[in-house]
Scaffold this motif. Structure first.
Motif, short mmCIF file in Angstrom:
data_model
loop_
_atom_site.label_atom_id
_atom_site.label_comp_id
_atom_site.label_asym_id
_atom_site.label_seq_id
_atom_site.Cartn_x
_atom_site.Cartn_y
_atom_site.Cartn_z
N GLN A 46 46.32 35.64 39.74
CA GLN A 46 45.42 34.65 39.16
C GLN A 46 44.10 34.58 39.91
N ALA B 275 37.64 36.42 42.02
CA ALA B 275 38.05 36.83 40.67
C ALA B 275 39.14 35.89 40.18
N ASP B 276 38.92 35.30 39.01
CA ASP B 276 39.97 34.55 38.32
C ASP B 276 40.48 35.46 37.21
N TRP B 277 41.74 35.81 37.29
CA TRP B 277 42.29 36.79 36.35
C TRP B 277 43.35 36.19 35.46
N GLY B 278 43.43 36.74 34.25
CA GLY B 278 44.52 36.43 33.33
C GLY B 278 45.39 37.66 33.19
N PHE C 61 42.41 30.16 30.35
CA PHE C 61 43.28 31.32 30.22
C PHE C 61 44.44 31.06 29.25
N SER D 214 37.29 36.14 35.01
CA SER D 214 36.06 35.42 35.27
C SER D 214 35.75 35.56 36.76
#
Lengths: 103, 164
Positions: free
Chosen positions: A45, A59-62, B50, B115
């Motif tokens: 995440q 980095a914000d990841w899905g 998300f 993001s």
């Protein structure tokens, strides 16, 4: 255990270019396995890069980021031999951290 | 992208969501705090963004505003991706005061992919690899000086990367 994070940070004197490759399944929760059962979501995440005690990139990841994710960015400053700290946390609360020397 | 249509859809979605929240309150369930989620979007993991399936909803949840198309946002991506599981995409911009860069795939089950927060001193340029379920528009959003700018491109996918 070997670190899941591989980082290469190279300084050209002005900016530091960072490339990171992380071993992680990055399961989105939309894919079925061979038996037709949904593979539950399991993905990183937040991935943070810190230099000199300050975040230089977050980095914000899905689940839409590819398996064994790769990311590249660059920041101003950063000296050869200095530390760059990299850490991630996934949706199950697992974490990993490594410190790379800027080359 | 047709902005008026997506805005209309987003608004409609918001109204529907509002109705849903009202229904939840009626049932005694406490829903998530929308304004607080928006305010905290800058320093916390944007959980809600998300969860949004639709691109416009994801942008709204992430930034609370809409983006305008800008030729100062440059996206480097293949025309055709042979493997949807790994599509290399990079974005860069000549805009100044960039605070974040986000990637969205409109046809994915969850539109928001990633993001990235860009603190002062970090160059507004990111490369990463994303999954695409099928042929879709890919959008890059750049937040600069508190405003949103975007660029979109259709990428054809021959083999999807999101299963099914």
């Amino acid at each position: 255990m070997a670190s899941s994070i591989r980082v290469r940070a190279t300084s050209n004197g002005d900016t530091t270019e960072v490339q990171a490759l992380i071993q992680h399944p990055m399961d989105s929760g939309f894919v079925k396995d061979a038996k037709g059962e949904i593979i539950p979501p399991h993905f990183i995440q937040v991935l943070t890069f810190e230099y000199d005690g300050k975040p230089v990139f977050v980095a914000d990841w899905g689940g839409g980021v590819s398996k064994d994710p790769y990311v590249k960015f660059a920041f101003k400053g950063g000296k050869k031999g200095d530390d760059l700290k990299v850490s991630w946390v996934d949706n199950k609360g697992a974490t990993d951290t490594t410190t790379a020397k800027i080359q | 992208m047709n902005i008026t249509t997506s805005e209309f859809l987003a608004n409609r979605r918001l109204v529907l969501k509002g109705a849903g929240i009202a229904a939840l309150i009626g049932l005694g369930v406490i829903p998530f705090d929308v304004p607080r989620a928006l305010a905290a979007a800058n320093d916390k993991y944007p959980e809600e963004a998300f969860k949004q399936k639709n691109e416009a909803d994801a942008i709204k949840a992430l930034y609370g505003k809409t983006a305008e198309t800008s030729d100062k946002v440059k996206m480097d991506a293949p025309e055709i991706a042979e493997n949807g599981a790994v599509v290399p995409i990079s974005a860069t911009t000549t805009l100044s005061d960039v605070t974040s860069i986000s990637f969205l795939v409109s046809e994915n089950p969850i539109s928001l992919i990633a993001s990235y927060k860009i603190p002062a001193g970090t160059l507004p340029s990111v490369a990463n690899r994303i999954k695409m379920a099928k042929t879709s528009n890919v959008t890059v959003i750049v937040e600069a000086g508190g405003k949103l700018y975007s660029a979109s491109k259709e990428i054809k996918v021959t083999v999807g990367g999101c299963g099914g």
